[in-house]
Write a protein that holds these residues in place. Sequence first.
Motif, PDB file in Angstrom:
ATOM      1  N   ILE A 115      51.705  15.296 -32.079  1.00 32.17           N
ATOM      2  CA  ILE A 115      52.367  16.407 -31.403  1.00 32.17           C
ATOM      3  C   ILE A 115      53.758  15.968 -30.990  1.00 32.17           C
ATOM      4  CG2 ILE A 115      52.335  17.854 -29.324  1.00 32.17           C
ATOM      5  CD1 ILE A 115      49.296  17.902 -29.538  1.00 32.17           C
ATOM      6  N   VAL A 116      54.711  16.863 -31.140  1.00 28.95           N
ATOM      7  CA  VAL A 116      56.099  16.631 -30.741  1.00 28.95           C
ATOM      8  C   VAL A 116      56.501  17.761 -29.803  1.00 28.95           C
ATOM      9  CG1 VAL A 116      58.490  16.463 -31.538  1.00 28.95           C
ATOM     10  CG2 VAL A 116      56.639  15.507 -32.936  1.00 28.95           C
ATOM     11  N   THR A 117      57.197  17.428 -28.732  1.00 28.44           N
ATOM     12  CA  THR A 117      57.664  18.480 -27.834  1.00 28.44           C
ATOM     13  C   THR A 117      59.051  18.156 -27.300  1.00 28.44           C
ATOM     14  OG1 THR A 117      57.018  19.894 -25.962  1.00 28.44           O
ATOM     15  CG2 THR A 117      56.629  17.520 -25.729  1.00 28.44           C
ATOM     16  N   LEU A 118      59.729  19.179 -26.862  1.00 26.65           N
ATOM     17  CA  LEU A 118      61.110  19.072 -26.383  1.00 26.65           C
ATOM     18  C   LEU A 118      61.243  19.891 -25.114  1.00 26.65           C
ATOM     19  CD1 LEU A 118      64.315  18.563 -27.180  1.00 26.65           C
ATOM     20  CD2 LEU A 118      64.167  20.988 -27.781  1.00 26.65           C
ATOM     21  N   GLY A 119      61.920  19.338 -24.105  1.00 28.65           N
ATOM     22  CA  GLY A 119      62.132  20.117 -22.892  1.00 28.65           C
ATOM     23  C   GLY A 119      62.765  19.289 -21.800  1.00 28.65           C
ATOM     24  N   GLU A 120      62.805  19.877 -20.613  1.00 26.89           N
ATOM     25  CA  GLU A 120      63.354  19.171 -19.462  1.00 26.89           C
ATOM     26  C   GLU A 120      62.230  18.630 -18.592  1.00 26.89           C
ATOM     27  OE1 GLU A 120      66.702  19.606 -16.001  1.00 26.89           O
ATOM     28  OE2 GLU A 120      65.623  21.429 -16.533  1.00 26.89           O
ATOM     29  N   SER A 165      54.935  12.795 -28.757  1.00 29.53           N
ATOM     30  CA  SER A 165      56.300  12.366 -28.467  1.00 29.53           C
ATOM     31  C   SER A 165      57.017  13.453 -27.674  1.00 29.53           C
ATOM     32  CB  SER A 165      57.074  12.104 -29.764  1.00 29.53           C
ATOM     33  OG  SER A 165      56.480  11.078 -30.522  1.00 29.53           O
ATOM     34  N   TRP A 166      57.768  13.023 -26.668  1.00 29.05           N
ATOM     35  CA  TRP A 166      58.584  13.939 -25.876  1.00 29.05           C
ATOM     36  C   TRP A 166      60.055  13.593 -26.070  1.00 29.05           C
ATOM     37  CZ3 TRP A 166      62.147  12.822 -22.024  1.00 29.05           C
ATOM     38  CH2 TRP A 166      62.652  13.922 -21.319  1.00 29.05           C
ATOM     39  N   PHE A 167      60.866  14.622 -26.323  1.00 29.89           N
ATOM     40  CA  PHE A 167      62.308  14.467 -26.493  1.00 29.89           C
ATOM     41  C   PHE A 167      63.023  15.258 -25.403  1.00 29.89           C
ATOM     42  CE2 PHE A 167      60.614  13.401 -30.573  1.00 29.89           C
ATOM     43  CZ  PHE A 167      61.499  12.506 -31.156  1.00 29.89           C
ATOM     44  N   GLY A 168      64.074  14.682 -24.848  1.00 26.71           N
ATOM     45  CA  GLY A 168      64.835  15.385 -23.828  1.00 26.71           C
ATOM     46  C   GLY A 168      65.969  14.529 -23.304  1.00 26.71           C
ATOM     47  N   ARG A 169      66.598  15.019 -22.241  1.00 20.59           N
ATOM     48  CA  ARG A 169      67.714  14.316 -21.619  1.00 20.59           C
ATOM     49  C   ARG A 169      67.412  14.083 -20.146  1.00 20.59           C
ATOM     50  NH1 ARG A 169      72.529  15.011 -24.861  1.00 20.59           N
ATOM     51  NH2 ARG A 169      73.826  14.483 -23.071  1.00 20.59           N
ATOM     52  N   ALA A 172      53.231  17.154 -38.312  1.00 21.13           N
ATOM     53  CA  ALA A 172      53.609  17.326 -36.911  1.00 21.13           C
ATOM     54  C   ALA A 172      53.247  18.709 -36.397  1.00 21.13           C
ATOM     55  CB  ALA A 172      55.108  17.090 -36.740  1.00 21.13           C
ATOM     56  N   LEU A 173      52.831  18.767 -35.157  1.00 21.04           N
ATOM     57  CA  LEU A 173      52.726  20.030 -34.431  1.00 21.04           C
ATOM     58  C   LEU A 173      53.830  20.030 -33.385  1.00 21.04           C
ATOM     59  CD1 LEU A 173      49.645  21.896 -33.057  1.00 21.04           C
ATOM     60  CD2 LEU A 173      51.622  21.518 -31.583  1.00 21.04           C
ATOM     61  N   LEU A 174      54.765  20.937 -33.494  1.00 19.81           N
ATOM     62  CA  LEU A 174      55.866  21.054 -32.539  1.00 19.81           C
ATOM     63  C   LEU A 174      55.497  22.076 -31.483  1.00 19.81           C
ATOM     64  CD1 LEU A 174      58.813  20.589 -31.593  1.00 19.81           C
ATOM     65  CD2 LEU A 174      59.474  22.444 -33.154  1.00 19.81           C
ATOM     66  N   HIS A 175      55.506  21.652 -30.215  1.00 15.57           N
ATOM     67  CA  HIS A 175      55.187  22.555 -29.114  1.00 15.57           C
ATOM     68  C   HIS A 175      56.445  22.875 -28.326  1.00 15.57           C
ATOM     69  CE1 HIS A 175      53.045  24.624 -25.983  1.00 15.57           C
ATOM     70  NE2 HIS A 175      53.602  23.845 -25.076  1.00 15.57           N
ATOM     71  N   LEU A 176      56.739  24.173 -28.205  1.00 15.54           N
ATOM     72  CA  LEU A 176      57.890  24.648 -27.450  1.00 15.54           C
ATOM     73  C   LEU A 176      57.430  25.636 -26.394  1.00 15.54           C
ATOM     74  CD1 LEU A 176      60.322  25.367 -30.438  1.00 15.54           C
ATOM     75  CD2 LEU A 176      60.325  23.346 -28.953  1.00 15.54           C
ATOM     76  N   THR A 177      58.243  25.802 -25.343  1.00 16.32           N
ATOM     77  CA  THR A 177      57.958  26.810 -24.322  1.00 16.32           C
ATOM     78  C   THR A 177      59.181  27.704 -24.136  1.00 16.32           C
ATOM     79  OG1 THR A 177      58.793  25.788 -22.280  1.00 16.32           O
ATOM     80  CG2 THR A 177      56.667  24.995 -23.112  1.00 16.32           C
ATOM     81  N   GLY A 178      58.948  28.810 -23.440  1.00 23.05           N
ATOM     82  CA  GLY A 178      60.039  29.723 -23.136  1.00 23.05           C
ATOM     83  C   GLY A 178      60.902  29.268 -21.981  1.00 23.05           C
ATOM     84  N   ILE A 179      60.573  28.139 -21.368  1.00 20.58           N
ATOM     85  CA  ILE A 179      61.376  27.643 -20.248  1.00 20.58           C
ATOM     86  C   ILE A 179      62.694  27.052 -20.734  1.00 20.58           C
ATOM     87  CG2 ILE A 179      61.476  25.920 -18.403  1.00 20.58           C
ATOM     88  CD1 ILE A 179      58.485  26.279 -18.032  1.00 20.58           C
ATOM     89  N   THR A 180      62.621  26.178 -21.723  1.00 19.36           N
ATOM     90  CA  THR A 180      63.817  25.448 -22.150  1.00 19.36           C
ATOM     91  C   THR A 180      64.956  26.356 -22.603  1.00 19.36           C
ATOM     92  OG1 THR A 180      62.430  23.561 -22.732  1.00 19.36           O
ATOM     93  CG2 THR A 180      64.652  23.583 -23.623  1.00 19.36           C
ATOM     94  N   PRO A 181      64.736  27.388 -23.416  1.00 17.94           N
ATOM     95  CA  PRO A 181      65.867  28.237 -23.806  1.00 17.94           C
ATOM     96  C   PRO A 181      66.469  29.010 -22.639  1.00 17.94           C
ATOM     97  CG  PRO A 181      63.805  29.158 -24.626  1.00 17.94           C
ATOM     98  CD  PRO A 181      63.506  27.771 -24.136  1.00 17.94           C
ATOM     99  N   GLY A 182      65.757  29.086 -21.505  1.00 12.85           N
ATOM    100  CA  GLY A 182      66.292  29.774 -20.341  1.00 12.85           C
ATOM    101  C   GLY A 182      67.210  28.920 -19.498  1.00 12.85           C
ATOM    102  N   THR A 224      53.561  22.586 -37.966  1.00 11.87           N
ATOM    103  CA  THR A 224      52.897  23.647 -37.209  1.00 11.87           C
ATOM    104  C   THR A 224      53.678  23.895 -35.935  1.00 11.87           C
ATOM    105  OG1 THR A 224      50.742  22.996 -38.088  1.00 11.87           O
ATOM    106  CG2 THR A 224      50.751  24.332 -36.075  1.00 11.87           C
ATOM    107  N   LEU A 225      53.969  25.156 -35.636  1.00  8.42           N
ATOM    108  CA  LEU A 225      54.749  25.494 -34.441  1.00  8.42           C
ATOM    109  C   LEU A 225      53.860  26.174 -33.411  1.00  8.42           C
ATOM    110  CD1 LEU A 225      57.375  25.704 -32.866  1.00  8.42           C
ATOM    111  CD2 LEU A 225      57.899  27.808 -34.121  1.00  8.42           C
TER     112      LEU A 225
END
Length: 319
Positions: free
Chosen positions: A5-10, A52-56, A128-138, A160-161
């Motif tokens: 699983i891969v994800t991106l966010g704050e 894996s988590w990606f972010g700043r 990979a399964l990429l997991h996104l949420t509606g928080i980050t684009p906001g 997979t998304l």
Amino acid sequence: MIDRIVTLGEALAVFRTGPGGPLWQARHVELSTGGAEANVAMAVARRGVPVSWFGRVGADELGRRVVRELRAEGVDVHATVDREHPTGLLVKDIRPGGRTSVGYYRRDSAGSRLEVADVDRIPLDAGALLHLTGITPGLSAGCGAAVARLAERATAAGATLSFDVNHRRKLWSDDSAAPVYRALAARADLLFASVEEVPLLLPGWTGTQADAAARALAGRGHRQVVVTAGARGAYALIDGTGYEVAAVPLDGIVDTVGAGDAFVGGYLAELVAGSPVRQRLRTAAVLGAAACRHPGDWEGVADTAGLEPDGVPADPVSR
């Protein structure tokens, strides 16, 4: 076959009070971490699934805390250190009975400065399964562009998304958020939403039942849908077959923040493990309930004692 699983966010530092009184009277606060995608990643890692988590993060002590805690929970962390912007902060004012007020201090935070260049380096393929949420684009226009770009890359790579609406009205309005959610949902292979969030995906929807909401979303072409309804449980419609799970009963609720992320993390972990849908939902419900027993955003998933099926001992005292 999905292998990670891969994800991106704050990811955020979290200051929280105890349930004894309001923040303005508190003499002590506790420091932890949070952020929806980070919470999901830690729940997944706890189930033994590579994530894996990606972010700043900022070049500050809170950023060091966030990275350390994610890594300590077994998450593969890829954090860009931003030397011009601080790590974001979430403040939780926990009241008796599970009532919590959440305040954000994330405007111009490091996490809100995500750009397309940050996501172009994220490796994606059919495993990979990429997991996104509606928080980050906001969080910012740059974050919105980065999330859209990453979703496009996932589609092109055959990944997979997974998309969780996770609407936050303190970040942006319904009118601003809804078109973004619908665009991401249209790309998603797996869609998560609470029954209250469904009108953001289906304008004009007025229903209150999770099963009806899932069928309505499936009618718009979504093949894998999970709709949650809090204490009323959740309903999944997967390739035309419906599955229902009851919420796990709790004697007392400390804090519900993070319960939805724990639910999603449990479901995704079981999905990667190849478990049937009913097992995915059972694990999701257990982790969601476990999160409610702890004042932290994610720490509760470490202890599911008494919540697993057939796991409640006849004698509540271990001797």
